[in-house]
Design an enzyme around this catalytic site. Sequence first.
Site: not given
Ligand SMILES: Cc1ncc(COP(=O)(O)O)c(C=O)c1O
Length: 359
Positions: A101, A170, A194
């Site tokens: 991520w 994030d 989550k």
């Molecule tokens: C740490 C993290 N950042 C970003 C995301 C991306 O999230 P989204 O699908 O809401 O764009 C996720 C998705 O699982 C994640 O776990």
Amino acid sequence: MPIWNFAPGPAVLPAEVMRQAREEFLDWNQGGTSVMETSHRSKAFMRMAGDAEADLRALLAIPDAYAVLFMQGGASAQFALVPLNLTAPGERVDYVNTGHWSRKAIEEAGRYCHVHLAADAAPPGTSVPQQAELALSPDARYLHYTSNETIGGVQFDYVPDAHGTPLVADMSSDILSRPLPVEKFGLIYAGAQKNIGPAGLVIVIVHKELLGRARSETPSVFDYRKVAAEGSMLNTPPTFAWYMAGLVFKWLRRQGGLAAMGALNRAKAEALYAAIDGSDGFYRNAIVPTSRSWMNVTFTLEDPGLDGAFLDAAAAAGLLNLKGHRVAGGMRASLYNAMPLAGVLALGEFMRDFAERRR
Ligand SMILES: Cc1ncc(COP(=O)(O)O)c(C=O)c1O
């Protein structure tokens, strides 16, 4: 047989919250309509929305100097919106790469500004960098990190010190899992699916000093200052997700808040890592102990040929969604706030039993 859902997100929600939502589904707030059929500008919805923000502020002890935004586009939209809102073209930003991520965030930020890697974990990433290892740029507009790598199962056990540069995190997969010193951050963002509620909502907590810096081409609905000025109702917000998040915040407060959740989440993670570490190598978690995630516990079987049998037997025992992410393989058990200790203990017992039978 109880069902335990270890999905990484969208993920398990508190049963009590789901029951309340079911009860109110057709007739919310005694208005004769569902919350989904209610105007976001109605008094009832505005009150609910305000309560949700107040409960989130109470849970995280968010200082008044911060705005709380209820936005859309998921955490992935924030990968672009953070640089669009906080930098001018060509400016430098520092990013910590700890896995999947953070790499996504880095790639997207690279479209808008000059990204410098303050630390770079080579795949697969088995630990977070220590503070002393962070190479910070003197002219960075912010330092970005991913507090919990949902796929790798790596989590920061400290808040990085950005030496006065705004710290951006994030926190999609570990927000609200334990107490957090919000005042150390410039901006925190988290997708809801989550620890907060259903998908479709992303929460942004931003210091008011950082508002008003968006590039002129930033869409209005994604300009933090404009969103804050309109109480996150510049356009129609994801009303049902906001309502569900509000119920989850109230549920968290009834559980005793984030200190209580932190103690519970620690106990859950310790129980599962103990089952892995105590399996004589049948199961293995490769993460450095201090960087082990409390939220996403990754593990492999000594014999990957048994992966299918493990997943089938687990599902038959009511233990669902344990397959690791397709880029990582192996197994992953996500232990978000709504997963009770009983579910984790059931998983640990199943793992011990499976190892005994198949060793
Ligand atoms: C740490 C993290 N950042 C970003 C995301 C991306 O999230 P989204 O699908 O809401 O764009 C996720 C998705 O699982 C994640 O776990």
